[in-house]
Write a protein that holds these residues in place. Sequence first.
Motif, PDB file in Angstrom:
ATOM      1  N   GLY A  38     -19.854 -20.561 -19.352  1.00  0.00           N
ATOM      2  CA  GLY A  38     -18.657 -20.982 -20.065  1.00  0.00           C
ATOM      3  C   GLY A  38     -17.476 -21.095 -19.130  1.00  0.00           C
ATOM      4  N   SER A  39     -16.307 -21.210 -19.692  1.00  0.00           N
ATOM      5  CA  SER A  39     -15.086 -21.308 -18.904  1.00  0.00           C
ATOM      6  C   SER A  39     -14.249 -20.061 -19.155  1.00  0.00           C
ATOM      7  N   TRP A  40     -14.205 -19.204 -18.176  1.00  0.00           N
ATOM      8  CA  TRP A  40     -13.463 -17.959 -18.275  1.00  0.00           C
ATOM      9  C   TRP A  40     -12.269 -18.002 -17.335  1.00  0.00           C
ATOM     10  N   ALA A  41     -11.124 -17.577 -17.802  1.00  0.00           N
ATOM     11  CA  ALA A  41      -9.907 -17.560 -16.993  1.00  0.00           C
ATOM     12  C   ALA A  41      -9.470 -16.112 -16.761  1.00  0.00           C
ATOM     13  N   TYR A  42      -9.144 -15.812 -15.533  1.00  0.00           N
ATOM     14  CA  TYR A  42      -8.716 -14.459 -15.181  1.00  0.00           C
ATOM     15  C   TYR A  42      -7.339 -14.187 -15.779  1.00  0.00           C
ATOM     16  N   GLN A  43      -7.173 -13.027 -16.429  1.00  0.00           N
ATOM     17  CA  GLN A  43      -5.931 -12.681 -17.113  1.00  0.00           C
ATOM     18  C   GLN A  43      -5.077 -11.670 -16.362  1.00  0.00           C
ATOM     19  N   GLY A  44      -5.652 -11.024 -15.379  1.00  0.00           N
ATOM     20  CA  GLY A  44      -4.888 -10.057 -14.604  1.00  0.00           C
ATOM     21  C   GLY A  44      -5.503  -8.671 -14.634  1.00  0.00           C
ATOM     22  N   ASN A  51      -9.385   3.234 -13.656  1.00  0.00           N
ATOM     23  CA  ASN A  51      -8.485   3.104 -14.808  1.00  0.00           C
ATOM     24  C   ASN A  51      -7.738   1.777 -14.796  1.00  0.00           C
ATOM     25  N   ALA A  52      -8.418   0.744 -14.339  1.00  0.00           N
ATOM     26  CA  ALA A  52      -7.805  -0.592 -14.294  1.00  0.00           C
ATOM     27  C   ALA A  52      -8.889  -1.637 -14.533  1.00  0.00           C
ATOM     28  N   LEU A  53      -8.609  -2.539 -15.459  1.00  0.00           N
ATOM     29  CA  LEU A  53      -9.550  -3.582 -15.821  1.00  0.00           C
ATOM     30  C   LEU A  53      -9.160  -4.918 -15.210  1.00  0.00           C
ATOM     31  N   GLY A  54     -10.148  -5.605 -14.638  1.00  0.00           N
ATOM     32  CA  GLY A  54      -9.985  -7.012 -14.300  1.00  0.00           C
ATOM     33  C   GLY A  54     -10.422  -7.808 -15.525  1.00  0.00           C
ATOM     34  N   VAL A  55      -9.487  -8.440 -16.215  1.00  0.00           N
ATOM     35  CA  VAL A  55      -9.747  -9.006 -17.541  1.00  0.00           C
ATOM     36  C   VAL A  55      -9.898 -10.518 -17.472  1.00  0.00           C
ATOM     37  N   TYR A  56     -10.890 -11.032 -18.196  1.00  0.00           N
ATOM     38  CA  TYR A  56     -11.151 -12.469 -18.291  1.00  0.00           C
ATOM     39  C   TYR A  56     -11.133 -12.887 -19.768  1.00  0.00           C
ATOM     40  N   LYS A  57     -10.673 -14.117 -20.017  1.00  0.00           N
ATOM     41  CA  LYS A  57     -10.625 -14.663 -21.372  1.00  0.00           C
ATOM     42  C   LYS A  57     -11.455 -15.934 -21.429  1.00  0.00           C
ATOM     43  N   LEU A  58     -12.234 -16.092 -22.489  1.00  0.00           N
ATOM     44  CA  LEU A  58     -13.008 -17.313 -22.699  1.00  0.00           C
ATOM     45  C   LEU A  58     -12.059 -18.415 -23.158  1.00  0.00           C
ATOM     46  N   VAL A  59     -11.996 -19.494 -22.393  1.00  0.00           N
ATOM     47  CA  VAL A  59     -11.040 -20.568 -22.708  1.00  0.00           C
ATOM     48  C   VAL A  59     -11.744 -21.889 -23.032  1.00  0.00           C
ATOM     49  N   GLY A  60     -13.053 -21.942 -22.970  1.00  0.00           N
ATOM     50  CA  GLY A  60     -13.743 -23.176 -23.284  1.00  0.00           C
ATOM     51  C   GLY A  60     -15.237 -23.004 -23.248  1.00  0.00           C
TER      52      GLY A  60
END
Length: 231
Positions: free
Chosen positions: A129-135, A222-231
């Motif tokens: 899929g298309s995942w975008a890094y959120q921070g 105690n820190a997450l590298g977060v990704y969001k599904l964008v497509g």
Amino acid sequence: MAAFSLTLVLLVLSLAHSARSFHTQTIPLNWTTVSTCAIDNPARIIAGDITTQATANTPAACVESCAAQGFGYAGVEFGNECHCGSGLVGTLQNAPASDCNMACSGNGNFSCGGAWRIQVYSFPALRPGSWAYQGCIADSLAAPAFTSSTTHTFSTNLDLVNQCLQACSQAGATFAAVEDAGVCQCSGSAPVPAAQKVAETACNSLCPLPGNAGFEFCGGVNALGVYKLVG
């Protein structure tokens, strides 16, 4: 008349430059081309962008440099710029390939982007899929980043980000996160409003990539590298 002649000469030179054809360089380390030419901006489209100016810049040289530093994304721009980062800040806006018309400082046979035009590369070759890094977002037992999430662990943390995105895709989640180079979280909702975004340096845990591709950042303590599904 002289001014008109000079303008005409500059126009011809500009057209000749933009129409220049380049060879396609083989990208090493099993990396793949994400975009042959995308629009960059002063805020940068590569997450956690680290930019260096190199006299020997080419797409291959930039990829090798970024991989050696543990980054999973690379981009070349403006001829001599190599950009390294851990993801994308959003969906790429592609530009015509002809916009990436500046020769590489390391080899004029290849193109290395243009003015605010960047050629983007990534490892692994195929992400689900298309995942975008959120921070990088703080996470702890006392203050979890997600109100509801499922946790996944794997037999190895090799290529952990890709493993996590695949697991979250299969689970139908819209958010994925990696933590401390070993844990994957999947969630159907965004991090809670109180979740604090922290400096990218907090997401400094490294996971190995296959072959000789080096390492990538996989969250932190105690820190997450977060990704969001964008497509």
